[in-house]
Design a protein around this motif. Structure first.
Motif: not given
Length: 139
Positions: A105-109, A119-124, A126-132
Motif C-alpha cells: 500500500l502507498p504511504f502518507e506522511v 512529530s511525524a506519522v507514517l500512514n497507510q 488513513g491509519r497510522p503505522v509508525a510515529f515519532m
C-alpha cells in the motif's frame, strides 16, 4: 537507550528518552524482535517498569498540542487545564491503535510542529503505522 539499541543491533526498536517501542513488519518478526530485546535486557541486568509496559502502541491526533497543558505543570496538584488535558488524553488512548505496515500500500506522511515539539506519522489507508515525536529544548 540510544546506545543500547545501537550496541545490541536491536531491530525494529525505536527509543525516546527512557521509552522504547519494538516493532516488526509481521507478527512473527515483531515477536522475534521482542524476544531479542528481552534477552538483551536480561543480559545487561536491566529491569522493565511493569506499569509502563504495554503490548500495542497508541496514537493520538495532535498529541504534541494536547499534552502541552501537562508538560507545563511545575507542581502538584494539577491545575484545571492540566486535569482536563489528562482526562481527554485518557479517553483518546482507549480508542487509538497503531496498525502493522503493508508494503503493498502507498504511504502518507503527516507532520505536526509546535514551538515545543515536533512529530511525524507514517500512514497507510488513513491509519497510522509508525510515529515519532521529540520535545524541543532551547539552545
Amino acid at each position: 537507550m540510544d546506545k543500547l539499541v545501537k550496541e545490541e543491533n536491536l531491530q525494529g526498536a525505536f527509543q525516546y528518552l527512557d521509552n522504547i517501542t519494538i516493532a516488526g513488519h509481521t507478527q512473527e518478526q515483531h515477536d522475534q524482535n521482542v524476544q531479542h530485546f528481552l534477552e538483551v535486557i536480561n543480559k545487561r541486568n536491566l529491569t522493565l517498569n511493569a506499569t509502563k509496559t504495554i503490548r500495542s502502541a497508541k496514537w493520538i491526533q495532535n498529541f504534541s498540542a494536547k499534552i502541552q497543558p501537562l508538560a507545563r505543570v511545575k507542581k502538584f496538584p494539577l491545575n484545571e487545564e492540566a486535569l482536563l488535558a489528562f482526562e481527554l488524553l485518557k479517553q483518546e488512548f482507549e480508542g487509538a491503535t497503531l496498525h502493522s505496515v503493508d508494503e503493498n500500500l502507498p504511504f502518507e506522511v503527516e507532520c505536526d510542529a509546535l514551538e515545543v515539539a515536533v512529530s511525524a506519522v507514517l500512514n497507510q489507508s488513513g491509519r497510522p503505522v509508525a510515529f515519532m515525536s521529540r520535545t524541543l529544548q532551547g539552545s
